[in-house]
Motif scaffolding. Structure first.
Motif, PDB file in Angstrom:
ATOM      1  N   THR A   4      29.749  14.633  -6.572  1.00 54.27           N
ATOM      2  CA  THR A   4      29.355  13.241  -6.190  1.00 54.27           C
ATOM      3  C   THR A   4      27.981  12.920  -5.801  1.00 54.27           C
ATOM      4  OG1 THR A   4      31.608  12.465  -5.461  1.00 54.27           O
ATOM      5  CG2 THR A   4      29.935  10.992  -4.987  1.00 54.27           C
ATOM      6  N   LYS A   5      27.249  12.189  -6.276  1.00 50.77           N
ATOM      7  CA  LYS A   5      25.654  11.863  -5.589  1.00 50.77           C
ATOM      8  C   LYS A   5      25.622  11.349  -4.489  1.00 50.77           C
ATOM      9  CE  LYS A   5      21.506  10.074  -6.786  1.00 50.77           C
ATOM     10  NZ  LYS A   5      20.605   9.119  -7.693  1.00 50.77           N
ATOM     11  N   ALA A   6      24.975  12.078  -3.528  1.00 46.48           N
ATOM     12  CA  ALA A   6      24.684  11.411  -2.077  1.00 46.48           C
ATOM     13  C   ALA A   6      24.060  10.051  -2.180  1.00 46.48           C
ATOM     14  CB  ALA A   6      23.981  12.450  -1.242  1.00 46.48           C
ATOM     15  N   ILE A   7      24.383   9.114  -1.264  1.00 44.81           N
ATOM     16  CA  ILE A   7      23.667   7.861  -1.334  1.00 44.81           C
ATOM     17  C   ILE A   7      22.455   8.023  -0.542  1.00 44.81           C
ATOM     18  CG2 ILE A   7      24.196   5.696  -0.190  1.00 44.81           C
ATOM     19  CD1 ILE A   7      27.009   6.019  -0.125  1.00 44.81           C
ATOM     20  N   GLU A   8      21.547   7.626  -1.143  1.00 42.72           N
ATOM     21  CA  GLU A   8      20.178   7.798  -0.341  1.00 42.72           C
ATOM     22  C   GLU A   8      19.896   6.314   0.495  1.00 42.72           C
ATOM     23  OE1 GLU A   8      16.392   9.273   0.502  1.00 42.72           O
ATOM     24  OE2 GLU A   8      17.796  10.194  -0.923  1.00 42.72           O
ATOM     25  N   PRO A   9      19.912   6.661   1.748  1.00 42.06           N
ATOM     26  CA  PRO A   9      19.886   5.505   2.626  1.00 42.06           C
ATOM     27  C   PRO A   9      18.687   4.635   2.208  1.00 42.06           C
ATOM     28  CG  PRO A   9      19.778   7.471   4.043  1.00 42.06           C
ATOM     29  CD  PRO A   9      19.541   7.878   2.429  1.00 42.06           C
ATOM     30  N   ARG A  10      18.780   3.410   2.417  1.00 52.24           N
ATOM     31  CA  ARG A  10      17.722   2.414   1.990  1.00 52.24           C
ATOM     32  C   ARG A  10      17.329   1.617   3.318  1.00 52.24           C
ATOM     33  NH1 ARG A  10      17.429  -3.317  -1.717  1.00 52.24           N
ATOM     34  NH2 ARG A  10      15.224  -3.339  -1.067  1.00 52.24           N
ATOM     35  N   ARG A  11      16.030   1.733   3.686  1.00 58.48           N
ATOM     36  CA  ARG A  11      15.466   1.188   4.902  1.00 58.48           C
ATOM     37  C   ARG A  11      15.029  -0.392   4.815  1.00 58.48           C
ATOM     38  NH1 ARG A  11      13.273   5.516   3.464  1.00 58.48           N
ATOM     39  NH2 ARG A  11      11.523   4.455   2.532  1.00 58.48           N
ATOM     40  N   TYR A  12      15.466  -1.136   5.691  1.00 54.07           N
ATOM     41  CA  TYR A  12      15.260  -2.440   5.879  1.00 54.07           C
ATOM     42  C   TYR A  12      14.249  -2.841   7.075  1.00 54.07           C
ATOM     43  CZ  TYR A  12      18.562  -3.268   2.412  1.00 54.07           C
ATOM     44  OH  TYR A  12      19.430  -3.266   1.218  1.00 54.07           O
ATOM     45  N   GLY A  13      13.697  -3.857   6.986  1.00 56.42           N
ATOM     46  CA  GLY A  13      12.815  -4.473   8.240  1.00 56.42           C
ATOM     47  C   GLY A  13      13.021  -5.821   7.928  1.00 56.42           C
ATOM     48  N   GLN A  14      13.179  -6.082   9.604  1.00 58.83           N
ATOM     49  CA  GLN A  14      13.350  -7.747   9.667  1.00 58.83           C
ATOM     50  C   GLN A  14      12.614  -8.270  10.934  1.00 58.83           C
ATOM     51  OE1 GLN A  14      17.347  -7.091  10.721  1.00 58.83           O
ATOM     52  NE2 GLN A  14      17.991  -8.589   8.702  1.00 58.83           N
ATOM     53  N   CYS A  15      12.216  -9.595  10.908  1.00 62.54           N
ATOM     54  CA  CYS A  15      11.596  -9.963  12.007  1.00 62.54           C
ATOM     55  C   CYS A  15      11.992 -11.512  12.399  1.00 62.54           C
ATOM     56  CB  CYS A  15       9.970 -10.164  12.093  1.00 62.54           C
ATOM     57  SG  CYS A  15       9.253 -11.101  10.450  1.00 62.54           S
ATOM     58  N   LYS A  56       2.168 -10.471  21.491  1.00 62.11           N
ATOM     59  CA  LYS A  56       1.235 -11.295  21.035  1.00 62.11           C
ATOM     60  C   LYS A  56       1.314 -11.230  19.305  1.00 62.11           C
ATOM     61  CE  LYS A  56      -1.573 -10.099  24.924  1.00 62.11           C
ATOM     62  NZ  LYS A  56      -2.635  -9.517  25.694  1.00 62.11           N
ATOM     63  N   PRO A  57       0.701 -12.330  18.823  1.00 58.67           N
ATOM     64  CA  PRO A  57       0.426 -13.629  19.509  1.00 58.67           C
ATOM     65  C   PRO A  57       1.426 -14.308  20.115  1.00 58.67           C
ATOM     66  CG  PRO A  57       0.492 -14.025  17.186  1.00 58.67           C
ATOM     67  CD  PRO A  57       0.790 -12.638  17.350  1.00 58.67           C
ATOM     68  N   ARG A  58       2.732 -13.943  20.028  1.00 56.03           N
ATOM     69  CA  ARG A  58       3.712 -14.838  20.544  1.00 56.03           C
ATOM     70  C   ARG A  58       5.075 -13.656  20.625  1.00 56.03           C
ATOM     71  NH1 ARG A  58       6.407 -19.669  16.553  1.00 56.03           N
ATOM     72  NH2 ARG A  58       8.194 -19.312  18.209  1.00 56.03           N
ATOM     73  N   PRO A  59       5.949 -13.925  21.357  1.00 56.19           N
ATOM     74  CA  PRO A  59       6.999 -13.167  21.507  1.00 56.19           C
ATOM     75  C   PRO A  59       7.763 -12.851  20.023  1.00 56.19           C
ATOM     76  CG  PRO A  59       7.190 -14.145  23.206  1.00 56.19           C
ATOM     77  CD  PRO A  59       6.282 -14.864  22.550  1.00 56.19           C
ATOM     78  N   MET A  60       7.870 -11.843  19.362  1.00 47.99           N
ATOM     79  CA  MET A  60       8.487 -11.438  18.213  1.00 47.99           C
ATOM     80  C   MET A  60       9.160 -10.162  18.050  1.00 47.99           C
ATOM     81  SD  MET A  60       6.906 -10.998  14.337  1.00 47.99           S
ATOM     82  CE  MET A  60       6.991 -12.939  13.651  1.00 47.99           C
ATOM     83  N   LEU A  61      10.301 -10.237  17.535  1.00 47.72           N
ATOM     84  CA  LEU A  61      11.239  -8.920  17.418  1.00 47.72           C
ATOM     85  C   LEU A  61      11.331  -8.277  16.070  1.00 47.72           C
ATOM     86  CD1 LEU A  61      14.170 -10.608  19.143  1.00 47.72           C
ATOM     87  CD2 LEU A  61      12.610  -8.859  20.376  1.00 47.72           C
ATOM     88  N   PHE A  62      10.885  -7.172  15.926  1.00 50.04           N
ATOM     89  CA  PHE A  62      11.013  -6.452  14.726  1.00 50.04           C
ATOM     90  C   PHE A  62      12.025  -5.340  14.891  1.00 50.04           C
ATOM     91  CE2 PHE A  62       6.800  -7.797  15.283  1.00 50.04           C
ATOM     92  CZ  PHE A  62       6.318  -8.199  14.027  1.00 50.04           C
ATOM     93  N   ALA A  63      12.950  -5.534  13.570  1.00 49.76           N
ATOM     94  CA  ALA A  63      14.209  -4.603  13.471  1.00 49.76           C
ATOM     95  C   ALA A  63      14.035  -3.551  12.516  1.00 49.76           C
ATOM     96  CB  ALA A  63      15.445  -5.344  13.401  1.00 49.76           C
ATOM     97  N   THR A  64      14.170  -2.455  12.417  1.00 50.44           N
ATOM     98  CA  THR A  64      14.423  -1.462  11.401  1.00 50.44           C
ATOM     99  C   THR A  64      15.600  -0.960  11.428  1.00 50.44           C
ATOM    100  OG1 THR A  64      13.496   0.209  12.545  1.00 50.44           O
ATOM    101  CG2 THR A  64      12.072  -1.211  11.331  1.00 50.44           C
ATOM    102  N   PHE A  65      16.352  -0.511  10.086  1.00 48.47           N
ATOM    103  CA  PHE A  65      17.657   0.250  10.142  1.00 48.47           C
ATOM    104  C   PHE A  65      17.733   0.807   8.566  1.00 48.47           C
ATOM    105  CE2 PHE A  65      18.478  -4.320   9.141  1.00 48.47           C
ATOM    106  CZ  PHE A  65      19.151  -4.225   7.728  1.00 48.47           C
ATOM    107  N   LYS A  66      18.556   1.767   8.546  1.00 49.47           N
ATOM    108  CA  LYS A  66      18.860   2.335   7.311  1.00 49.47           C
ATOM    109  C   LYS A  66      20.398   1.821   7.092  1.00 49.47           C
ATOM    110  CE  LYS A  66      16.098   6.315   8.170  1.00 49.47           C
ATOM    111  NZ  LYS A  66      16.441   7.809   8.349  1.00 49.47           N
TER     112      LYS A  66
END
Length: 123
Positions: A4-15, A56-66
């Motif tokens: 079984t081929k291992a699953i390659e994690p895919r990275r995501y980003g969001q804001c 800055k320039p205003r409050p912003m959240l950045f999320a990353t995950f696999k």
């Protein structure tokens, strides 16, 4: 013997924007994320999840995950059916402002957090 081929994690980003008056409340709730929400994140094949804040320039959240599963959209749809996750989203959405045009919340419509494009990565 089959391999079984291992699953390659895919990275995501969001804001998403954070309402300035909700900064302390947002940090407090994320210091004690509800166990049901954490369990659903894991069950939805999300790993290495991080939310970062910039002011800055205003409050912003950045999320990353696999995502380590085979079906990202299916895993996210399953997460959206969890009543405790939906309750969590109601609480956190009230502290945020979405940059996504036409969105109504994390549980419905187009995504609440805007997906970002990965332009560089080094393991």
């Amino acid at each position: 013997m089959e391999t079984t081929k291992a699953i390659e994690p895919r990275r995501y980003g969001q804001c998403v924007y954070l309402k300035p008056e909700c900064l302390d409340q947002y940090k407090k709730i994320h210091a004690a994320v509800w166990p049901e929400v954490l369990a659903q994140i894991e069950d939805s094949n999300i790993r290495d999840y991080s939310i970062q804040l910039t002011m800055k320039p205003r409050p912003m959240l950045f999320a990353t995950f696999k995502h380590i599963g085979h079906d990202f959209e299916g895993d996210m749809a399953r997460m959206a059916t969890n009543p405790k996750v939906r309750e969590w989203w109601t609480v956190t959405d009230a502290m945020q402002e979405s940059p996504v045009e036409g969105t109504v919340g994390s549980a419905e419509g187009p995504g609440w957090w805007e997906r970002t494009e990965e332009v560089f990565y080094t393991p």
